[in-house]
Design a protein around this motif. Structure first.
Motif, PDB file in Angstrom:
ATOM      1  N   LEU A 266     -12.528  13.682   8.482  1.00  0.00           N
ATOM      2  CA  LEU A 266     -12.026  12.384   8.505  1.00  0.00           C
ATOM      3  C   LEU A 266     -12.934  11.463   8.003  1.00  0.00           C
ATOM      4  N   GLY A 267     -14.293  11.730   7.845  1.00  0.00           N
ATOM      5  CA  GLY A 267     -14.977  10.558   7.256  1.00  0.00           C
ATOM      6  C   GLY A 267     -14.559   8.949   7.983  1.00  0.00           C
ATOM      7  N   ASP A 268     -14.622   8.423   6.953  1.00  0.00           N
ATOM      8  CA  ASP A 268     -14.510   6.880   7.394  1.00  0.00           C
ATOM      9  C   ASP A 268     -12.819   6.474   7.402  1.00  0.00           C
ATOM     10  N   HIS A 269     -12.063   7.454   7.559  1.00  0.00           N
ATOM     11  CA  HIS A 269     -10.624   7.225   7.619  1.00  0.00           C
ATOM     12  C   HIS A 269     -10.261   7.169   9.335  1.00  0.00           C
ATOM     13  N   GLY A 270     -11.241   7.277  10.012  1.00  0.00           N
ATOM     14  CA  GLY A 270     -10.889   7.086  11.565  1.00  0.00           C
ATOM     15  C   GLY A 270     -12.052   7.722  12.318  1.00  0.00           C
ATOM     16  N   VAL A 271     -11.594   8.259  13.691  1.00  0.00           N
ATOM     17  CA  VAL A 271     -12.502   8.752  14.593  1.00  0.00           C
ATOM     18  C   VAL A 271     -12.111   9.834  15.254  1.00  0.00           C
ATOM     19  N   VAL A 272     -12.999  10.794  15.577  1.00  0.00           N
ATOM     20  CA  VAL A 272     -12.666  12.050  16.234  1.00  0.00           C
ATOM     21  C   VAL A 272     -13.488  11.821  17.530  1.00  0.00           C
TER      22      VAL A 272
ATOM     23  N   GLY B 139      -6.836   3.238  10.944  1.00  0.00           N
ATOM     24  CA  GLY B 139      -6.970   4.434  10.577  1.00  0.00           C
ATOM     25  C   GLY B 139      -6.386   5.545  11.433  1.00  0.00           C
ATOM     26  N   ILE B 140      -6.929   6.574  11.462  1.00  0.00           N
ATOM     27  CA  ILE B 140      -6.500   8.019  12.410  1.00  0.00           C
ATOM     28  C   ILE B 140      -7.321   8.302  13.646  1.00  0.00           C
ATOM     29  N   GLY B 141      -6.921   8.351  14.552  1.00  0.00           N
ATOM     30  CA  GLY B 141      -7.666   8.751  15.798  1.00  0.00           C
ATOM     31  C   GLY B 141      -7.147  10.198  16.206  1.00  0.00           C
ATOM     32  N   VAL B 142      -8.466  11.100  16.053  1.00  0.00           N
ATOM     33  CA  VAL B 142      -7.925  12.415  16.614  1.00  0.00           C
ATOM     34  C   VAL B 142      -8.811  12.837  17.898  1.00  0.00           C
ATOM     35  N   VAL B 143      -7.728  13.561  18.899  1.00  0.00           N
ATOM     36  CA  VAL B 143      -7.968  13.955  20.103  1.00  0.00           C
ATOM     37  C   VAL B 143      -8.436  15.528  20.157  1.00  0.00           C
ATOM     38  N   TYR B 144      -9.627  15.569  20.239  1.00  0.00           N
ATOM     39  CA  TYR B 144     -10.073  17.165  20.204  1.00  0.00           C
ATOM     40  C   TYR B 144     -10.230  17.611  21.579  1.00  0.00           C
ATOM     41  N   ASN B 145      -9.375  18.846  21.768  1.00  0.00           N
ATOM     42  CA  ASN B 145      -9.739  19.692  23.032  1.00  0.00           C
ATOM     43  C   ASN B 145     -10.575  20.878  22.927  1.00  0.00           C
ATOM     44  N   PRO B 146     -11.592  20.885  23.166  1.00  0.00           N
ATOM     45  CA  PRO B 146     -12.729  22.060  23.174  1.00  0.00           C
ATOM     46  C   PRO B 146     -12.259  23.395  23.773  1.00  0.00           C
ATOM     47  N   ARG B 147     -11.263  23.183  24.793  1.00  0.00           N
ATOM     48  CA  ARG B 147     -10.901  24.148  25.797  1.00  0.00           C
ATOM     49  C   ARG B 147      -9.529  25.014  25.094  1.00  0.00           C
ATOM     50  N   SER B 148      -9.049  24.457  24.277  1.00  0.00           N
ATOM     51  CA  SER B 148      -7.543  24.890  23.408  1.00  0.00           C
ATOM     52  C   SER B 148      -8.131  26.297  22.887  1.00  0.00           C
ATOM     53  N   GLY B 149      -7.137  26.996  22.432  1.00  0.00           N
ATOM     54  CA  GLY B 149      -7.395  28.694  22.124  1.00  0.00           C
ATOM     55  C   GLY B 149      -8.486  28.654  21.031  1.00  0.00           C
ATOM     56  N   GLN B 150      -8.029  28.279  19.600  1.00  0.00           N
ATOM     57  CA  GLN B 150      -9.011  28.467  18.641  1.00  0.00           C
ATOM     58  C   GLN B 150     -10.058  27.433  18.557  1.00  0.00           C
ATOM     59  N   ASN B 151     -10.279  26.443  19.102  1.00  0.00           N
ATOM     60  CA  ASN B 151     -11.141  25.457  19.357  1.00  0.00           C
ATOM     61  C   ASN B 151     -12.200  26.278  20.301  1.00  0.00           C
ATOM     62  N   LEU B 152     -11.805  26.714  21.349  1.00  0.00           N
ATOM     63  CA  LEU B 152     -12.708  27.407  22.215  1.00  0.00           C
ATOM     64  C   LEU B 152     -13.312  28.469  21.712  1.00  0.00           C
ATOM     65  N   ARG B 153     -12.837  29.318  20.664  1.00  0.00           N
ATOM     66  CA  ARG B 153     -13.497  30.357  19.785  1.00  0.00           C
ATOM     67  C   ARG B 153     -14.345  29.841  18.640  1.00  0.00           C
TER      68      ARG B 153
END
Length: 333
Positions: free
Chosen positions: A29-35, A3-17
């Motif tokens: 993402l559901g059961d298609h991968g992990v975050v 599946g798909i693996g997503v790396v999430y940066n909580p400090r990046s621009g849009q994500n921080l807000r």
């Protein structure tokens, strides 16, 4: 199924807000991968090791240019010579120059992820479309001030990877941009316009922004760009550097090389070249040196301040810039 693996940066621009963005990504993402969240280098390495064990097919990155570069650097180090999965830039940051340059659709991270999932599910009949781009490899000894600033935190990565770099006015513009409050594309455009205005009247801002880089550059064929003041030494494996300016239009001219510029015109002379750079045309003769090379060594007697994909760095002595591996970037979803 990997599946798909997503790396999430909580400090990046849009994500921080938008602190709920990670939850929406996981729900999409559901059961298609992990975050997995990565707010530090240590966390990033743990995520990369996890994704390597899971043998993920697609690496999704929710963040901007800086997050993309740091994530690719960490994954290359963990994968150690093995090809990385296809990479999907999900945006989510303030600067998305690389995504724009290679043709990634605009949109919010969860919307891009939803489209990616649809394409991933259908990949047996229609493989995921991607483009290949080299990253550049940067090797340099972190400056003393950088080491002191990092005391007590994760050590800096010895080698870094990215699609863009620059000294001089490139570094100065970003330093001014980040000092202007919450970074947004509008703030970037305003910073550019203020810089152009300051150039016209010889104001303090342009003296800060366009502090020259004093040094030299050695190329593999023995050519040396002499030691002198340069407005910038800059290079890229993509054509854009931001705000749709395209100085590195020769990035794909020769296989396994990057486009390198040594800009030595005045700030006013550079401003006059901006329309040509916007149109992906070379600057007029006498304004810059240029080459397509697999490697260059940038030297200076003072610490070298430079940018990689929007992140600011500093090293002592010399900075080695060389062509790195190709990565596959998902487009068209």
């Amino acid at each position: 199924m990997p599946g798909i693996g997503v790396v999430y940066n909580p400090r990046s621009g849009q994500n921080l807000r938008d602190p709920r963005a990670a939850r929406r990504l996981a729900r999409t993402l559901g059961d298609h991968g992990v975050v997995r969240q990565a707010a530090s280098i240590d966390e990033l390495y743990r995520v990369a090791e996890d994704f390597l064990k899971l043998d993920i097919d697609v690496l999704g990155i929710s963040g901007g240019d800086g997050t993309n570069g740091v994530t690719i650097t960490g994954f290359l180090d963990v994968y150690r010579g093995s090809a990385l999965p296809q990479i999907a830039f999900l945006r989510g940051g303030t600067m998305n120059t690389v995504a724009n340059s290679v043709g990634v659709r605009r949109g919010r991270p969860e919307g891009l992820l939803d489209r990616l999932i649809c394409a991933y599910v259908a990949r047996s009949s229609q493989p995921l479309a991607d483009v290949e781009r080299h990253v550049m490899r940067f090797t340099g000894e972190p400056s003393k001030s950088s080491r002191i600033a990092r005391a007590g935190s994760a050590p800096p990565l010895s080698d870094k990877y990215g699609f863009l770099f620059g000294t001089g006015v490139v570094y100065g513009f970003l330093a001014e941009y980040y000092a202007g409050g919450r970074p947004t594309p509008v703030v970037a455009a305003k910073t550019l316009l203020r810089g152009i205005g300051s150039t016209m009247v010889g104001g303090d801002m342009i003296r800060r922004m366009a502090a020259p880089f004093h040094g030299s550059v050695e190329l593999p064929d023995g050519t040396v760009w002499e030691e002198r003041d340069y407005l910038a030494i800059a290079g890229g494996t993509i054509d854009q550097i931001g705000l749709h300016f395209r100085p590195f239009h020769r990035y794909a001219e020769t296989p396994d090389t990057f486009h390198l510029l040594g800009i030595h015109t005045s700030p006013l002379g550079f401003v006059r070249q901006l329309p040509r750079i916007w149109r992906a045309e070379p600057m007029r003769p006498g304004r810059a040196l240029e080459a397509t090379v697999p490697r260059a060594i940038v030297r200076s007697k003072t610490p070298i301040r430079y940018m990689i994909d929007g992140d600011l760095h500093e090293c002592d002595g010399a900075l080695s810039v060389s062509i790195g591996p190709r990565v596959r970037i998902v487009v068209g979803t």
